[in-house]
Design a protein around this motif. Structure first.
Motif, PDB file in Angstrom:
ATOM      1  N   UNK A  90       7.183 -25.671 -39.241  1.00 34.76           N
ATOM      2  CA  UNK A  90       6.875 -26.759 -38.301  1.00 34.76           C
ATOM      3  C   UNK A  90       5.859 -26.304 -37.240  1.00 34.76           C
ATOM      4  N   UNK A  91       5.803 -24.997 -36.984  1.00 35.73           N
ATOM      5  CA  UNK A  91       4.888 -24.472 -35.973  1.00 35.73           C
ATOM      6  C   UNK A  91       4.072 -23.362 -36.622  1.00 35.73           C
ATOM      7  N   UNK A  92       3.014 -23.687 -37.430  1.00 34.59           N
ATOM      8  CA  UNK A  92       2.252 -22.701 -38.219  1.00 34.59           C
ATOM      9  C   UNK A  92       1.304 -21.853 -37.386  1.00 34.59           C
ATOM     10  N   UNK A  93       1.865 -21.058 -36.453  1.00 34.57           N
ATOM     11  CA  UNK A  93       1.055 -20.116 -35.686  1.00 34.57           C
ATOM     12  C   UNK A  93       0.783 -18.899 -36.521  1.00 34.57           C
ATOM     13  N   UNK A  94      -0.040 -17.989 -36.026  1.00 30.45           N
ATOM     14  CA  UNK A  94      -0.389 -16.786 -36.787  1.00 30.45           C
ATOM     15  C   UNK A  94       0.838 -15.934 -37.038  1.00 30.45           C
ATOM     16  N   UNK A  95       1.688 -15.766 -35.976  1.00 30.16           N
ATOM     17  CA  UNK A  95       2.903 -14.966 -36.169  1.00 30.16           C
ATOM     18  C   UNK A  95       3.836 -15.619 -37.194  1.00 30.16           C
ATOM     19  N   UNK A  96       3.927 -16.942 -37.067  1.00 27.93           N
ATOM     20  CA  UNK A  96       4.819 -17.633 -38.011  1.00 27.93           C
ATOM     21  C   UNK A  96       4.307 -17.548 -39.443  1.00 27.93           C
ATOM     22  N   UNK A  97       2.975 -17.601 -39.631  1.00 29.00           N
ATOM     23  CA  UNK A  97       2.421 -17.481 -40.988  1.00 29.00           C
ATOM     24  C   UNK A  97       2.662 -16.091 -41.551  1.00 29.00           C
ATOM     25  N   UNK A  98       2.567 -15.034 -40.683  1.00 30.27           N
ATOM     26  CA  UNK A  98       2.880 -13.683 -41.152  1.00 30.27           C
ATOM     27  C   UNK A  98       4.346 -13.585 -41.567  1.00 30.27           C
ATOM     28  N   UNK A  99       5.225 -14.238 -40.775  1.00 33.58           N
ATOM     29  CA  UNK A  99       6.653 -14.240 -41.117  1.00 33.58           C
ATOM     30  C   UNK A  99       6.887 -14.899 -42.492  1.00 33.58           C
ATOM     31  N   UNK A 100       6.201 -16.025 -42.691  1.00 32.53           N
ATOM     32  CA  UNK A 100       6.361 -16.725 -43.969  1.00 32.53           C
ATOM     33  C   UNK A 100       5.903 -15.851 -45.138  1.00 32.53           C
ATOM     34  N   UNK A 101       4.739 -15.158 -44.939  1.00 30.94           N
ATOM     35  CA  UNK A 101       4.214 -14.297 -46.013  1.00 30.94           C
ATOM     36  C   UNK A 101       5.178 -13.152 -46.295  1.00 30.94           C
ATOM     37  N   UNK A 102       5.664 -12.492 -45.214  1.00 35.41           N
ATOM     38  CA  UNK A 102       6.589 -11.369 -45.413  1.00 35.41           C
ATOM     39  C   UNK A 102       7.905 -11.833 -46.053  1.00 35.41           C
ATOM     40  N   UNK A 103       8.397 -12.963 -45.629  1.00 34.60           N
ATOM     41  CA  UNK A 103       9.667 -13.489 -46.150  1.00 34.60           C
ATOM     42  C   UNK A 103       9.563 -13.797 -47.644  1.00 34.60           C
ATOM     43  N   UNK A 104       8.488 -14.472 -48.009  1.00 35.19           N
ATOM     44  CA  UNK A 104       8.365 -14.860 -49.413  1.00 35.19           C
ATOM     45  C   UNK A 104       8.126 -13.653 -50.320  1.00 35.19           C
ATOM     46  N   UNK A 105       7.394 -12.615 -49.792  1.00 39.32           N
ATOM     47  CA  UNK A 105       7.152 -11.436 -50.609  1.00 39.32           C
ATOM     48  C   UNK A 105       8.440 -10.654 -50.837  1.00 39.32           C
ATOM     49  N   UNK A 106       9.250 -10.559 -49.741  1.00 35.96           N
ATOM     50  CA  UNK A 106      10.548  -9.882 -49.918  1.00 35.96           C
ATOM     51  C   UNK A 106      11.426 -10.637 -50.924  1.00 35.96           C
ATOM     52  N   UNK A 107      11.421 -11.973 -50.815  1.00 35.57           N
ATOM     53  CA  UNK A 107      12.213 -12.787 -51.744  1.00 35.57           C
ATOM     54  C   UNK A 107      11.681 -12.663 -53.172  1.00 35.57           C
ATOM     55  N   UNK A 108      10.333 -12.607 -53.305  1.00 40.49           N
ATOM     56  CA  UNK A 108       9.742 -12.484 -54.651  1.00 40.49           C
ATOM     57  C   UNK A 108      10.138 -11.157 -55.301  1.00 40.49           C
ATOM     58  N   UNK A 109      10.081 -10.070 -54.487  1.00 43.55           N
ATOM     59  CA  UNK A 109      10.436  -8.753 -55.027  1.00 43.55           C
ATOM     60  C   UNK A 109      11.914  -8.709 -55.399  1.00 43.55           C
ATOM     61  N   UNK A 110      12.751  -9.272 -54.515  1.00 41.14           N
ATOM     62  CA  UNK A 110      14.187  -9.250 -54.784  1.00 41.14           C
ATOM     63  C   UNK A 110      14.551 -10.116 -56.000  1.00 41.14           C
ATOM     64  N   UNK A 111      13.917 -11.286 -56.138  1.00 42.27           N
ATOM     65  CA  UNK A 111      14.240 -12.208 -57.226  1.00 42.27           C
ATOM     66  C   UNK A 111      13.493 -11.876 -58.524  1.00 42.27           C
ATOM     67  N   UNK A 112      12.529 -10.950 -58.463  1.00 46.07           N
ATOM     68  CA  UNK A 112      11.768 -10.513 -59.638  1.00 46.07           C
ATOM     69  C   UNK A 112      11.046 -11.690 -60.301  1.00 46.07           C
ATOM     70  N   UNK A 113      10.365 -12.488 -59.453  1.00 48.75           N
ATOM     71  CA  UNK A 113       9.488 -13.536 -59.972  1.00 48.75           C
ATOM     72  C   UNK A 113       8.052 -13.127 -59.651  1.00 48.75           C
ATOM     73  N   UNK A 114       7.101 -13.830 -60.230  1.00 48.36           N
ATOM     74  CA  UNK A 114       5.709 -13.409 -60.089  1.00 48.36           C
ATOM     75  C   UNK A 114       5.079 -13.897 -58.778  1.00 48.36           C
ATOM     76  N   UNK A 115       5.466 -15.039 -58.310  1.00 50.30           N
ATOM     77  CA  UNK A 115       4.915 -15.493 -57.030  1.00 50.30           C
ATOM     78  C   UNK A 115       5.806 -16.577 -56.430  1.00 50.30           C
ATOM     79  N   UNK A 116       5.771 -16.591 -55.062  1.00 51.86           N
ATOM     80  CA  UNK A 116       6.413 -17.648 -54.278  1.00 51.86           C
ATOM     81  C   UNK A 116       5.361 -18.150 -53.291  1.00 51.86           C
ATOM     82  N   UNK A 117       5.057 -19.429 -53.387  1.00 46.78           N
ATOM     83  CA  UNK A 117       4.001 -20.021 -52.561  1.00 46.78           C
ATOM     84  C   UNK A 117       4.611 -21.170 -51.752  1.00 46.78           C
ATOM     85  N   UNK A 118       4.343 -21.121 -50.423  1.00 45.25           N
ATOM     86  CA  UNK A 118       4.745 -22.219 -49.531  1.00 45.25           C
ATOM     87  C   UNK A 118       3.466 -22.891 -49.074  1.00 45.25           C
ATOM     88  N   UNK A 119       3.436 -24.213 -49.191  1.00 47.11           N
ATOM     89  CA  UNK A 119       2.240 -24.948 -48.796  1.00 47.11           C
ATOM     90  C   UNK A 119       2.651 -26.192 -48.012  1.00 47.11           C
TER      91      UNK A 119
END
Length: 547
Positions: free
Chosen positions: A67-96
């Motif tokens: 809801x508040x796509x600031x630079x810090x929040x976008x970094x959080x989203x990127x880090x969160x999805x990458x950790x989830x992708x590695x843990x879930x063993x999928x090829x990519x997680x994209x939020x748009x």
């Protein structure tokens, strides 16, 4: 091609056939298994990506930062999805967001760019689904889930993807053991086929199929060409082989193919072939009447590797054999009759010579009148009723034999027997009369009062022949065996006469019995023969003489 295949050995054929069948079946099975495994991986991947997309789309931290796509929040989203992708063993997680701008991606250079694939519009309209589309990382299973804020307003969507390349890699790794098992199984199949072919060739005595076919054709040709009828049955009593000669002799109608497999009792009754198989005891040189045909048969059980597998009968039509045997029997009896008459006439000639030499004219005249009178009386008894010259002459000869043994032989005849056109029937009658009268002569020859009474009766239906003697008779224990071949109370190498009598009577469809001798010594045999059988269908009866 066929010639080349036929020239191959049984071992090569078996190995080739087993390998071909095995390879085709295993390949088809493995293709099916790989297809099932691939579908299973697709389903599992689809389910996993859906679950991950649902979890991330409902995450409070993702909702607040989106809801508040600031630079810090976008970094959080990127880090969160990458950790989830590695843990879930999928090829990519994209939020748009709602404009299709990426806020996360495994490749950071793709962040801030529009999502690709063309399958995201339904997600931006609030729908959760999965699809297969080509993204920046290639073809993949893509799961979409919309993201809503606390006011239930859609603020974006999440995409979880699993590339098909990775799925195919997993399927390939899974199928490797299957193909290795195929190779190992093929090697085992070749080994077993080799052992099987060796065992089969041992069972077949080392013969190749072409050699077996040649042996079968030779055996079939031999069975077809032999002049003996051959019938083979199996353990169940079903016919497995019958040649044309057997069908001809036994007058069996129908094609050979229709007979094979039928019960022997249904096709050829009273063969005793099944009994021989069950008892395991062979029977040789047995006479038998089957379907009105007299045969001489040998019946033996069949053993293969000491196991009883059936029985075989070989036989000949006894028409010619019996005709020859009866001719020989008739010749012997005719010769015996002539010998008796010759002996009697020689004695009479000596008496006549003595009377003539001594010039005893009156005694010679009286003696000749006596001889002529006795002969005329004996001849009249037979010739007036028996019009067949062979039978009449044979019966007349028995008077000479009786006088030679000092036996009182008398005939009592009623009716007229017309001449018999079939010489075989005549020989059968000679066999019957000769044996029964000779047995009577043998039974009384050592008695003081020797008597034999022969009764002949001819009516419209039958010729009845009865022989009575006043001998010692037959004991009760011997009555059960007197008609068996080889049984005799007179010593070894005997017991043929009554057996031939019964065989001749059976051929003429007649019957023989021992008469009741209540309070009377001796033996009485009674024979009844149908006239229609004596004349083989001719319209001749006992009172006719014009046949």
């Amino acid at each position: 091609m066929n010639y080349f295949f036929n020239r191959l050995s049984l071992k090569v054929k078996l190995i080739s056939l087993i390998c071909l069948v095995f390879i085709l079946s295993v390949i088809a099975q493995n293709i099916y298994i790989i297809h099932v495994v691939n579908d299973e991986y697709l389903n599992l991947s689809r389910q996993r990506t859906e679950n991950i997309a649902t979890i991330i789309s409902t995450s409070d931290s993702i909702i607040e930062t989106l809801q508040n796509p600031t630079a810090n929040n976008l970094d959080f989203i990127q880090n969160y999805t990458e950790q989830a992708r590695t843990f879930a063993q999928v090829d990519y997680i994209v939020i748009f967001n709602m404009q299709g701008i990426r806020y996360s991606h495994p490749n950071k250079d793709k962040i801030g760019q529009l999502i690709v694939g063309g399958d995201e519009q339904r997600a931006l309209q609030g729908e959760s689904y999965t699809s297969i589309a080509k993204g920046t990382l290639g073809d993949a299973i893509r799961a979409f889930s919309p993201i809503y804020n606390k006011q239930q307003q859609q603020i974006g969507a999440v995409l979880v993807g699993q590339t098909l390349q990775k799925i195919n890699h997993l399927v390939a790794r899974t199928s490797q053991p299957i193909w290795l098992s195929l190779i190992a199984s093929l090697a085992i199949a070749i080994l077993l086929a080799s052992l099987l072919s060796r065992n089969i060739k041992k069972i077949l005595y080392g013969l190749e199929p072409l050699e077996m076919a040649q042996l079968f054709e030779e055996r079939d040709a031999i069975i077809r060409t032999v002049k003996e009828g051959i019938v083979v049955i199996n353990r169940e009593g079903c016919i497995t082989q019958i040649n044309n000669e057997a069908r001809r002799i036994l007058r069996i109608e129908g094609k050979k193919e229709n007979i094979i497999g039928q019960q022997i009792a249904d096709v050829i009754p009273n063969t005793r072939l099944y009994e021989v198989m069950m008892t395991g005891i062979a029977e040789y040189d047995c006479e038998q009447n089957i379907n009105g045909v007299v045969i001489l048969t040998n019946r033996t059980p069949l053993f293969v590797n000491d196991s009883l597998v059936g029985a075989i009968a070989s036989f000949r039509d006894m028409t010619e054999v019996r005709s020859l045997a009866e001719n020989l029997t008739g010749v012997n009896r005719y010769a015996d009759a002539l010998r008796s008459q010759s002996h009697e006439f020689n004695n009479k000639l000596h008496v006549i010579y003595g009377l003539a030499f001594n010039n005893n004219k009156q005694e010679l005249i009286d003696y000749l009148e006596e001889i002529i009178g006795n002969k005329q009386a004996e001849s009249n008894i037979i010739s007036q009723a028996i019009k067949d010259p062979i039978v009449a002459g044979f019966l007349n000869s028995k008077f000479s034999r009786a006088r030679e043994l000092g036996v009182s032989l008398s005939f009592n005849v009623s009716g007229i027997l017309a001449p018999i056109p079939d010489s075989q029937v005549t020989h059968s009658l000679v066999t019957i009369f000769g044996n029964l009268i000779d047995n009577g002569l043998d039974a009384v020859q050592f008695l003081d009062n020797k008597q034999i009474q022969v009764n002949l009766s001819i009516n419209e239906e039958a010729f009845i022949f009865e022989v009575n003697d006043n001998g010692e008779g037959i004991s009760e224990k011997d009555m059960q065996h007197i008609f068996k071949k080889g049984f005799s109370t007179k010593g070894d190498n005997r017991g043929i006469g009554l057996y031939l009598v019964v065989a001749s009577i059976d051929e003429l469809n007649g019957h023989i019995q021992l008469c009741d001798q209540i309070n009377k010594k001796g033996t009485c045999f009674k024979v009844s023969l149908p006239l229609k059988q004596l004349y083989r269908g001719k319209n001749c009866h006992g009172r006719r003489t014009d046949c």
